[in-house]
Design an enzyme around this catalytic site. Structure first.
Site, PDB file in Angstrom:
ATOM      1  N   GLN A 101      -9.895  -3.814  -3.847  1.00 35.57           N
ATOM      2  CA  GLN A 101     -11.221  -3.300  -3.520  1.00 35.57           C
ATOM      3  C   GLN A 101     -12.158  -3.478  -4.719  1.00 35.57           C
ATOM      4  OE1 GLN A 101     -12.135  -1.684  -0.411  1.00 35.57           O
ATOM      5  NE2 GLN A 101     -14.073  -2.308  -1.318  1.00 35.57           N
ATOM      6  N   ASP A 133     -17.437   7.042  -1.518  1.00 36.99           N
ATOM      7  CA  ASP A 133     -16.170   6.896  -0.785  1.00 36.99           C
ATOM      8  C   ASP A 133     -15.874   8.244  -0.120  1.00 36.99           C
ATOM      9  OD1 ASP A 133     -13.680   6.048   0.158  1.00 36.99           O
ATOM     10  OD2 ASP A 133     -12.674   6.200  -1.789  1.00 36.99           O
ATOM     11  N   ARG A 187     -13.652  -8.501   0.757  1.00 34.21           N
ATOM     12  CA  ARG A 187     -12.214  -8.268   0.557  1.00 34.21           C
ATOM     13  C   ARG A 187     -11.449  -9.558   0.828  1.00 34.21           C
ATOM     14  NH1 ARG A 187     -10.034  -3.192   0.966  1.00 34.21           N
ATOM     15  NH2 ARG A 187      -8.124  -4.292   0.372  1.00 34.21           N
ATOM     16  N   HIS A 193      -7.221   0.985  -6.668  1.00 33.18           N
ATOM     17  CA  HIS A 193      -7.386   0.071  -5.524  1.00 33.18           C
ATOM     18  C   HIS A 193      -8.000  -1.232  -6.066  1.00 33.18           C
ATOM     19  CE1 HIS A 193      -7.666  -1.268  -1.516  1.00 33.18           C
ATOM     20  NE2 HIS A 193      -8.527  -0.423  -1.008  1.00 33.18           N
ATOM     21  N   CYS A 213     -16.436   1.636   0.282  1.00 33.56           N
ATOM     22  CA  CYS A 213     -15.277   0.768   0.534  1.00 33.56           C
ATOM     23  C   CYS A 213     -14.828   0.823   1.988  1.00 33.56           C
ATOM     24  CB  CYS A 213     -14.128   1.146  -0.393  1.00 33.56           C
ATOM     25  SG  CYS A 213     -13.542   2.822  -0.117  1.00 33.56           S
ATOM     26  N   ARG A 238       0.879  -1.182   0.000  1.00 33.05           N
ATOM     27  CA  ARG A 238       0.000   0.000   0.000  1.00 33.05           C
ATOM     28  C   ARG A 238       0.905   1.217   0.000  1.00 33.05           C
ATOM     29  NH1 ARG A 238      -5.315   1.186   3.509  1.00 33.05           N
ATOM     30  NH2 ARG A 238      -6.082  -0.027   1.758  1.00 33.05           N
TER      31      ARG A 238
HETATM   32  N1   CP Z   1     -11.239  -0.305   2.059  1.00 32.77           N
HETATM   33  C1   CP Z   1      -9.968  -0.375   2.527  1.00 32.77           C
HETATM   34  O1   CP Z   1      -8.995  -0.569   1.797  1.00 32.77           O
HETATM   35  O2   CP Z   1      -9.870  -0.268   3.888  1.00 32.77           O
HETATM   36  P1   CP Z   1      -8.512  -0.087   4.707  1.00 32.77           P
HETATM   37  O3   CP Z   1      -7.935   1.249   4.348  1.00 32.77           O
HETATM   38  O4   CP Z   1      -8.937  -0.163   6.156  1.00 32.77           O
HETATM   39  O5   CP Z   1      -7.571  -1.214   4.348  1.00 32.77           O
HETATM   40  N1  NVA Z   2     -10.048   6.639  -1.415  1.00 34.18           N
HETATM   41  C1  NVA Z   2      -9.666   6.186  -0.084  1.00 34.18           C
HETATM   42  C2  NVA Z   2      -9.865   4.704   0.034  1.00 34.18           C
HETATM   43  C3  NVA Z   2      -9.515   4.133   1.377  1.00 34.18           C
HETATM   44  C4  NVA Z   2      -9.665   2.645   1.418  1.00 34.18           C
HETATM   45  C5  NVA Z   2      -8.217   6.567   0.188  1.00 34.18           C
HETATM   46  O1  NVA Z   2      -7.373   6.434  -0.709  1.00 34.18           O
HETATM   47  O2  NVA Z   2      -7.934   7.008   1.298  1.00 34.18           O
END
Ligand code: CP
Ligand code: NVA
Length: 307
Positions: A133, A225, A293, A130, A265, A103
């Protein structure tokens, strides 16, 4: 030749369908207690430059359910590109583990990891997309509606990483996607164009508007989101001024189909992009979506690491 999972756009429609079928199979097997352990002895390294609940726990538990294990590396530990270069991190980890999930802030960093790693690299969220997701979201719509083809999903809010993966996912599966964003917060043009090109082959309709009410009319699914993604915190106050007309609330939901499902999400900022009434109400698919997920990522892991 090793394969990576960096974007749903990198797959073929048949590969996306195959991963969804595998996820459904693994989910049913786990529920029935007939779980195989195809990843016995395998290890996943999980690099996090940002916080996480779902991604961290679902990858960790997913590896365990498949018979393997996961190693969590916090933002302070690796300091990707600061303490050590990305090519060095990729090559060292490749000597210890069988796959890497990362990430990151900058999408190019996960691409660079994949270029140097000799094991599969999975994108666990970047500023661009993502895909884990996105696959879990497709799985959720497929389970709820029985098909993806011809389902209408309305995305309301920021044209961000999550929307980019939904656009690719819809285009790959023949799901229609209308996204309503404020002016200046649209998804990247290159993503919309690529999704529309893919959609021409699958029958998906991809459309971008600024009108949330127009987007949700006749929708089977409404998706939202956060207005401020991780890394954009300095813009939060300004975004709170701009985004309120894009809140998913009872009034907006009433314009969609009567049986519309609502997705997010997570994490949710209740009272901003979604109200409690909708997040906790009869239309909410939020926690089935979060559960998926786990099942979607087990399919990704099992597929990338199969012998
Ligand atoms: N939706 C998602 O990726 O959640 P987290 O940021 O908690 O991993
Ligand atoms: N769009 C959000 C998604 C988190 C899972 C972010 O990038 O923070």
């Amino acid at each position: 030749m090793k394969r990576d999972f960096l974007s749903l756009a990198d797959l073929t429609p048949a590969q996306v369908r195959g991963l969804l079928a595998l996820a459904l199979k693994l989910k049913a097997e786990w529920a029935s207690g007939k779980n195989a352990a195809p990843l016995a002895g395998k290890t996943l390294a999980m690099i996090f430059q940002k916080p996480s609940l779902r991604t961290r726990v679902s990858f960790d538990v997913g590896m365990a359910q498949l018979g393997g294990r996961a190693v969590y590396l916090s933002p302070d530990e690796i300091r990707l590109g600061e303490r050590e270069s990305i090519p060095d991190v990729a090559r060292v980890l490749s000597r210890y583990v069988d796959a890497i999930m990362a990430r990151v802030f900058t999408h190019d960093h996960v691409v660079e990891l994949a270029r140097w790693a000799t094991v599969p690299v999975i994108n666990g969220l970047s500023d661009f997309n993502h895909p884990c997701q996105g696959l879990a979201d497709l799985l959720t719509v497929l389970e709820k509606k029985g098909t993806l083809y011809g389902v209408k999903l309305a995305y309301v809010g920021d044209g961000n990483n999550v929307l980019h993966s939904l656009l690719f996912g819809a285009a790959q599966t023949g799901m229609h996607l209308v996204a309503a964003t404020p002016k200046g917060y649209e998804p990247l043009d290159q993503v919309v164009k690529q999704a529309q090109a893919l959609a021409a082959e699958t029958g998906a309709l991809i459309y971008i508007t600024h009108d949330p009410r127009e987007a949700v009319r006749g929708a089977d699914v409404i998706y939202t989101d956060t207005w401020t993604s991780m890394g954009q915190e300095a813009e939060a106050a300004q975004r709170r001024q701009i985004f309120p007309p894009y809140q998913v609330n009872a009034e907006l939901v009433s314009l969609a189909k009567a049986e519309v499902g609502v997705m997010h999400c997570l994490p949710a900022h209740r009272g901003e992009e979604i109200t409690d009434e909708i997040a906790d109400g009869p239309h909410s698919w939020l926690f089935d979506q979060a559960e998926n997920r786990l099942h979607a990522q087990k399919a990704i892991l099992a597929d990338l690491l199969k012998g």
